[in-house]
Design a protein around this motif. Structure first.
Motif, PDB file in Angstrom:
ATOM      1  N   SER A   1       2.602   4.061  19.084  1.00  0.00           N
ATOM      2  CA  SER A   1       1.978   4.604  20.341  1.00  0.00           C
ATOM      3  C   SER A   1       2.269   6.171  21.059  1.00  0.00           C
ATOM      4  CB  SER A   1       2.251   3.603  21.398  1.00  0.00           C
ATOM      5  OG  SER A   1       1.082   3.550  22.597  1.00  0.00           O
ATOM      6  N   TYR A   2       0.950   6.846  20.898  1.00  0.00           N
ATOM      7  CA  TYR A   2       1.508   8.305  21.224  1.00  0.00           C
ATOM      8  C   TYR A   2       0.267   8.988  21.570  1.00  0.00           C
ATOM      9  CZ  TYR A   2       3.868  12.704  20.677  1.00  0.00           C
ATOM     10  OH  TYR A   2       4.506  13.766  20.941  1.00  0.00           O
TER      11      TYR A   2
ATOM     12  N   GLY B   1      -1.203   4.908  27.080  1.00  0.00           N
ATOM     13  CA  GLY B   1      -0.359   5.751  28.131  1.00  0.00           C
ATOM     14  C   GLY B   1      -1.146   6.117  29.442  1.00  0.00           C
TER      15      GLY B   1
ATOM     16  N   GLU C   1       3.110  -1.869  24.091  1.00  0.00           N
ATOM     17  CA  GLU C   1       4.114  -0.671  24.215  1.00  0.00           C
ATOM     18  C   GLU C   1       5.464  -1.372  24.109  1.00  0.00           C
ATOM     19  OE1 GLU C   1       4.174   1.936  27.463  1.00  0.00           O
ATOM     20  OE2 GLU C   1       2.239   2.569  27.273  1.00  0.00           O
TER      21      GLU C   1
ATOM     22  N   TRP D   1       6.485   2.678  21.320  1.00  0.00           N
ATOM     23  CA  TRP D   1       6.398   3.835  22.320  1.00  0.00           C
ATOM     24  C   TRP D   1       7.634   4.931  21.920  1.00  0.00           C
ATOM     25  CZ3 TRP D   1       2.544   5.661  25.206  1.00  0.00           C
ATOM     26  CH2 TRP D   1       2.675   6.656  26.067  1.00  0.00           C
ATOM     27  N   THR D   2       7.449   6.122  21.644  1.00  0.00           N
ATOM     28  CA  THR D   2       6.049   6.770  21.048  1.00  0.00           C
ATOM     29  C   THR D   2       6.258   6.602  19.414  1.00  0.00           C
ATOM     30  OG1 THR D   2       7.468   8.935  21.222  1.00  0.00           O
ATOM     31  CG2 THR D   2       5.830   8.317  23.049  1.00  0.00           C
TER      32      THR D   2
END
Length: 725
Positions: A229-230, A252, A560, A593-594
């Motif tokens: 997740s970025y 995010g 996340e 994350w991330t």
């Protein structure tokens, strides 16, 4: 450099731990009732201590062998000792010169002051502060005695999995809102099993049994559990493309305010001075994922406002006056929204930075994505996620949503924006509500703002925990309208103990051990979370039960997650443990994350499941049940044909090597297998060990201290067990 690329990633660790602790400070027994903590423990009928003779007695009508009450060493009771246990009290017994590290089990008798069986926890301790897990007593460890007492037998594989020296035993209540007297007697230690010596645990020389059960139906593993997740769209660090990850989430805080029509703007909210900043277009993100064969989970805004440009900010000093902090480097006029004393400044109108983004705004975005897909004969978005951590909007985006979100608003936004996505893409997978953490499963942001003891919003909705209420109402609305707005239940998970999460999370021995133990919050109903939560979380089984009861057929997404210290071996082992549990418990998708940087232990944890041999070797598509001792974990997978297995074994002890005898129960005989090992301190990643033949149905493998071992197994025949669908 683009503005969006110079902003630091938002920190989840300290702020969320502090927020969670504050929110649950007044929780008391409310959540306990939801987790089943208020019911009496079932009583076993057999005597648990049969064939378990004591080799050391600590208390039997009086203290023996140098043991004493830690509160008052001069205390010399005769007969059972009664102690008060409650939310802030515990009882510790201590021996000053205890040399042994390992016994077979701790044995003791206890009873409460009434007819209810007390809910107890027990843990060891040491003067050096070494970490020991807290073990919550469960029914299988208990037996009723004819005298009305309960007898407990707690194995040392749970109490002392790392074989550390200890000098004390502590008893405490797991009923966080209950005060009562509990009587104890007959406290002692049994001999270890096998040939282990009391003063020299020989886990590195005595084989420990593990098992893979080929009789059971195998369960599919969704490959999207290996996602990242970025929200930074481009990055010079290409570690994320070396992981073997299967998907990437656009998510995010800032994605809550992304304006797809401008294509290059979002508002960074509280994370960075409430500024509208320039970012590359979402199409760059989609194209990068497609080029690296990764699926996309795309966060769509449901807050109702998105950035109107790339230059505005919410709290200009020229309008709101001096503030506690400003963006001195990039935009000195952009304040942090706090006056010099630290008090929040009331925001101006949302139009200062933003334009309205109703459901049709999102529907147009989804239609634009699908039109682009059709031109390419592809699908670029697998999952649409209904915003990000909505219960924190009144903090992270208070400039446009200053009021805390309640039950009804959450439901209405899910229905309206979910219907918009569904209308634009009938085949989409839609996920919500993107819950930030543990309190949001039970309470709304309105409850948190008013105080959880009062919990006015929850009381107004039948005093039903938020997530079950949300799911049941969505089910009712789907039956009423025929519109299917939610496929996946999306929650986030971070360890809440202080200093555990974060790239700079603590790595001292106590914190490292706690980090690894905290992964049990994902799955273990007997594990009491060692943070302000102070009760079992067992997130994945809990979510599955709530879904089955309130909205059957939904999948689970961990939108996340991260256990911190990815550059340390404890972070790597925690990451591997989580990846294994996601597959084992049927999670539909999970997004780290991330992403862990190349060469770190957390990076190697991904490689254990996605590219252990450097040539695409991976954990397979179907999960099999396993058994492992308390200081280790074992995950097993098979292919559809049943002739190929890949196992991942973790040694969670930092000091002791483990010789594992892994029995492949009811499996065909083993044709050949190869081990790939990554242990603490190794720099080159997984090293390949020589090919092994001649084993029948038991794999013997040495697992170094703090290590990940992948076993690539070819079977001589096909597994007869079926596959669930």
């Amino acid at each position: 450099m683009l503005d969006g690329m110079r902003r630091p990633l938002r920190g989840v660790s300290t702020a969320r731990v502090a927020l969670g602790a504050a929110l649950f400070a007044l929780l008391g027994s409310v959540a306990c009732r939801e987790s089943g903590g208020g019911s009496a423990l079932p009583r076993a009928t057999r005597k648990v201590a049969e064939a378990a003779p004591l080799v050391e007695t600590a208390y039997d009508g009086e203290f023996r062998g140098g043991w004493a009450d830690a509160r008052n060493a001069a205390t010399a009771p005769k007969g059972p000792v009664a102690v008060p246990l409650g939310p802030h009290s515990e009882w510790t017994i201590r021996k000053g010169s205890l040399k042994n590290r390992t016994y077979g089990a701790l044995l003791f008798r206890f009873r409460g002051s009434g007819s209810r069986v007390p809910h107890l926890e027990v843990h060891l301790g040491s003067a050096s502060g070494d970490p020991f897990p807290r073990v919550r007593l469960r029914a299988a460890q208990l037996a009723s005695l004819p005298t009305g007492w309960m007898e407990a037998l707690v194995e040392f594989s749970e109490l002392n999995p790392s074989h550390l020296r200890f000098d004390s035993v502590t008893f405490l209540s797991s009923d966080v809102a209950t005060d009562e007297n509990v009587s104890f007697d007959g406290i002692g230690f049994t001999a270890p099993s096998g040939t282990d010596a009391l003063t020299n645990p020989a886990s590195s020389r005595v084989a420990r049994r593990m098992e893979v059960d080929c009789r059971a139906n195998a369960k599919p593993i969704n490959p999207l559990v290996y996602g990242t997740s970025y929200y930074v769209i481009t990055d010079k660090d290409d570690s994320q493309w070396q992981l073997g990850a299967t998907g990437r989430r656009w998510g995010g805080d800032s994605t809550t305010r992304y304006n797809w029509q401008l294509g290059n703007a979002w508002n960074s909210g509280k994370d960075w001075y409430w500024e509208n900043v320039e970012v590359p277009s979402y199409t760059t993100f989609l194209d990068a994922n497609a080029a690296h064969h990764e699926e996309t989970a795309l966060t769509v805004p449901t807050i109702g406002w998105v950035a109107k440009d790339t230059t505005s900010f919410s709290f200009p000093v020229s309008e709101f006056g001096p503030q506690k902090d400003t963006d001195a480097r990039w935009r000195p006029q952009a304040g942090n929204g706090m006056d010099p004393s630290g008090k929040p400044i009331a925001p101006g109108p949302p139009t200062k930075t933003s334009v309205a983004a109703p459901p049709e705004f999102v529907a147009k975005w989804v239609r634009a994505i699908r039109e682009r897909d059709r031109a390419r004969n592809s699908r670029s978005v697998r999952i649409y996620m209904l915003d990000n951590e909505t219960a924190l909007w009144n903090t992270t985006h208070r400039d446009v949503h200053p009021e805390p979100l309640g039950y009804d608003e959450l439901l209405q936004r899910t229905l309206s924006y979910g219907a918009a996505v569904r209308g634009a893409d009938p085949d989409a997978l839609i996920a919500g509500p993107a819950a930030w953490g543990w309190p949001e499963l039970f309470f709304s942001a309105k409850d948190s703002s008013a105080g959880l003891d009062a919990r006015p919003d929850r009381r107004a909705h039948g005093d039903t925990p938020l997530l079950p209420w949300y799911l049941s109402r969505l089910r009712e609305e789907e039956r009423r309208t025929g519109v299917h707005v939610l496929d996946l239940v999306d929650v986030h998970f971070y360890p809440q103990a202080e200093g555990i999460y974060g790239e700079d999370g603590k790595v001292d021995p106590k914190s490292a051990a706690l980090r690894i133990r905290s992964t049990r919050g994902l799955w273990d109903p007997e594990y009491t979370d060692e943070s302000w939560v102070r009760e079992p979380i067992f997130l994945l089984p809990r979510l599955r039960r709530w879904i089955d009861e309130n909205f059957p057929g939904r999948g689970i997404v961990i939108g996340e997650w991260n256990f911190g210290a990815e550059r340390h071996m404890s972070g790597g082992l925690a990451t591997a443990e989580a990846l294994g549990r996601f597959g084992q418990y049927g999670v539909s998708a999970a997004f780290y994350w991330t992403f862990p940087k190349a060469g770190t232990p957390a990076f190697q944890a991904f490689r254990a499941f996605r590219n252990f041999d450097g040539s695409g070797g991976r954990f397979l598509d179907y999960s099999l049940p396993t058994l492992a001792p308390g200081n280790a974990s074992l995950f097993a997978s098979r292919d559809a044909g049943g002739r190929h297995m890949v196992l991942v074994a973790l040694n969670l002890s930092p000091e002791e090597a483990l010789t594992a005898d892994i029995e492949l129960t009811a499996c065909p005989t083993i044709a050949r297998r190869t081990a790939y090992v990554f242990a603490e301190g190794e720099k080159a990643g997984f090293r390949r060990e020589p090919l092994v033949t001649g084993e029948v149905r038991t794999l013997r493998q040495t697992l170094p201290p703090w290590s990940m071992t992948v076993l690539d197994v070819e079977l001589a025949g096909a597994i007869s067990g079926g596959i669930e669908h």
